[in-house]
Design a protein around this motif. Structure first.
Motif, PDB file in Angstrom:
ATOM      1  N   SER A 122      -3.984  10.819  -1.014  1.00 34.34           N
ATOM      2  CA  SER A 122      -2.744  10.142  -1.414  1.00 34.34           C
ATOM      3  C   SER A 122      -3.034   9.050  -2.440  1.00 34.34           C
ATOM      4  CB  SER A 122      -2.051   9.528  -0.190  1.00 34.34           C
ATOM      5  OG  SER A 122      -1.713  10.527   0.745  1.00 34.34           O
ATOM      6  N   GLY A 123      -4.125   8.312  -2.219  1.00 32.38           N
ATOM      7  CA  GLY A 123      -4.511   7.265  -3.165  1.00 32.38           C
ATOM      8  C   GLY A 123      -4.877   7.826  -4.522  1.00 32.38           C
ATOM      9  N   ALA A 124      -5.619   8.958  -4.526  1.00 36.99           N
ATOM     10  CA  ALA A 124      -6.016   9.577  -5.790  1.00 36.99           C
ATOM     11  C   ALA A 124      -4.798  10.072  -6.565  1.00 36.99           C
ATOM     12  CB  ALA A 124      -6.972  10.740  -5.512  1.00 36.99           C
ATOM     13  N   THR A 249      -4.974   0.546 -15.071  1.00 32.89           N
ATOM     14  CA  THR A 249      -3.721  -0.131 -14.731  1.00 32.89           C
ATOM     15  C   THR A 249      -3.764  -0.599 -13.279  1.00 32.89           C
ATOM     16  OG1 THR A 249      -2.676   1.908 -13.955  1.00 32.89           O
ATOM     17  CG2 THR A 249      -2.491   1.404 -16.316  1.00 32.89           C
ATOM     18  N   PHE A 250      -2.782  -1.425 -12.919  1.00 32.36           N
ATOM     19  CA  PHE A 250      -2.697  -1.882 -11.525  1.00 32.36           C
ATOM     20  C   PHE A 250      -2.525  -0.702 -10.588  1.00 32.36           C
ATOM     21  CE2 PHE A 250      -0.037  -3.047  -7.868  1.00 32.36           C
ATOM     22  CZ  PHE A 250      -0.867  -3.988  -7.271  1.00 32.36           C
ATOM     23  N   GLN A 251      -1.734   0.280 -10.993  1.00 32.45           N
ATOM     24  CA  GLN A 251      -1.508   1.470 -10.167  1.00 32.45           C
ATOM     25  C   GLN A 251      -2.818   2.224  -9.940  1.00 32.45           C
ATOM     26  OE1 GLN A 251       1.856   3.901 -11.300  1.00 32.45           O
ATOM     27  NE2 GLN A 251       0.926   5.762 -10.511  1.00 32.45           N
ATOM     28  N   GLN A 252      -3.625   2.344 -10.979  1.00 32.43           N
ATOM     29  CA  GLN A 252      -4.910   3.037 -10.843  1.00 32.43           C
ATOM     30  C   GLN A 252      -5.864   2.276  -9.929  1.00 32.43           C
ATOM     31  OE1 GLN A 252      -5.816   3.288 -15.025  1.00 32.43           O
ATOM     32  NE2 GLN A 252      -5.005   5.357 -15.221  1.00 32.43           N
ATOM     33  N   LEU A 253      -5.866   0.953 -10.051  1.00 35.46           N
ATOM     34  CA  LEU A 253      -6.722   0.133  -9.191  1.00 35.46           C
ATOM     35  C   LEU A 253      -6.276   0.194  -7.737  1.00 35.46           C
ATOM     36  CD1 LEU A 253      -7.209  -3.024 -11.454  1.00 35.46           C
ATOM     37  CD2 LEU A 253      -8.914  -1.279 -10.925  1.00 35.46           C
ATOM     38  N   LEU A 254      -4.963   0.115  -7.522  1.00 37.60           N
ATOM     39  CA  LEU A 254      -4.437   0.183  -6.162  1.00 37.60           C
ATOM     40  C   LEU A 254      -4.707   1.554  -5.550  1.00 37.60           C
ATOM     41  CD1 LEU A 254      -2.868  -1.018  -3.804  1.00 37.60           C
ATOM     42  CD2 LEU A 254      -0.739  -0.324  -4.936  1.00 37.60           C
TER      43      LEU A 254
END
Length: 278
Positions: A122-124, A249-254
């Motif tokens: 899900s994170g990936a 991006t923040f989304q990629q880091l999160l």
């Protein structure tokens, strides 16, 4: 720690290959790049291993693990409106592996293992962006299934084979299989830098990466190796920043942080299952 060396190698070489592939695709079309990668890796491994391990089982293993896997991956990315999502969906492989292992090997995962894998995947997917699901995404999911089938096939039929000679044959056989598909979306700009990058990808992603991958299955088992491979998309953001100066991006880091959490849960579940009395 020694047992973890192969999967650490897999994570490092496959994640560092992401930005290199981006560079190479400026010069050569995806299927042609795949053929160059396979031929380069196959020749190097044949010379280093002093021969090939070939036969009907090896041919089937090469078809599933390499040829069809790479075909679905490339077509998934080419046909997708969100190439990052399609490339990431390949890493749904652990879920398919859990299902196949339960059906064919009667290996039932624990709730914590399933939770860890689900969170990591899900994170990936979140880090790649969940928009743009289309035909390309479906093809990539089939690629994830194909990778799972190939991993299981290797574990059952090929795990005792010489890993270097086996991979040299699978790479060269897969290159022949992909040749008829090279006219699709074909382009080729002959430059020394373009060829050099393609050859480097063949050395690290194909030769080193696949040897490390199959050695990891021997050392850690298919499930844990597959779960840890989910770190590849997350680590690719780091290498893209180092090589291409692409700031995540923040989304990629999160999303990457969620992947780490899921992988951590998977490792913990593995340790708990080993500690329990049998």
């Amino acid at each position: 720690m020694r047992k973890l060396l192969p999967i650490i190698t897999v994570i490092l070489v496959w994640s560092s290959a992401y930005p290199l592939i981006k560079i190479a695709l400026d010069y050569v079309s995806p299927i042609v790049l795949a053929v160059i990668r396979l031929v380069t890796g196959g020749i190097i491994l044949t010379v280093y291993g002093r021969g090939l391990s070939y036969g009907k089982k090896e041919m089937i293993g090469g078809l599933i693990n390499v040829a069809l896997f790479m075909l679905f991956l490339n077509f998934g990315v080419m046909l997708s409106v969100n190439p990052a999502l399609s490339a990431t969906l390949i890493y749904t492989q652990p879920i398919f592996l859990v299902i196949l292992s339960a059906i064919f090997l009667s290996k039932k995962p624990s709730v914590l293992q399933l939770l860890g894998v689900t969170i990591a995947i899900s994170g990936a997917i979140y880090s790649a962006g969940i928009t743009g699901f289309n035909l390309g995404s479906i093809i990539s999911l089939i690629g994830g299934l194909m990778w799972a089938i190939g991993t299981l096939y290797y574990q059952v039929f090929l795990i005792e084979k010489d890993v270097i000679k086996l991979n040299s044959f699978m790479a060269l056989f897969s290159a022949l299989f992909l040749l008829p598909f090279t006219p699709i979306n074909f382009y080729f700009k002959f430059t020394i830098s373009g060829i050099l990058v393609a050859v480097i990808i063949g050395i690290i992603a194909q030769a080193i990466g696949f040897i490390a991958w199959f050695n990891s299955i021997k050392q850690l088992g298919s499930f844990l190796s597959s779960s840890l491979s989910l770190l590849v998309p997350a680590m690719s953001y780091l290498f893209s920043f180092i090589m291409l100066d692409e700031v995540p991006t923040f989304q990629q880091l999160l999303g990457s942080a969620i992947v780490l959490l899921g992988v951590f849960l998977t490792i913990i579940s593995q340790k708990i299952s080993r500690a329990l009395p049998r």
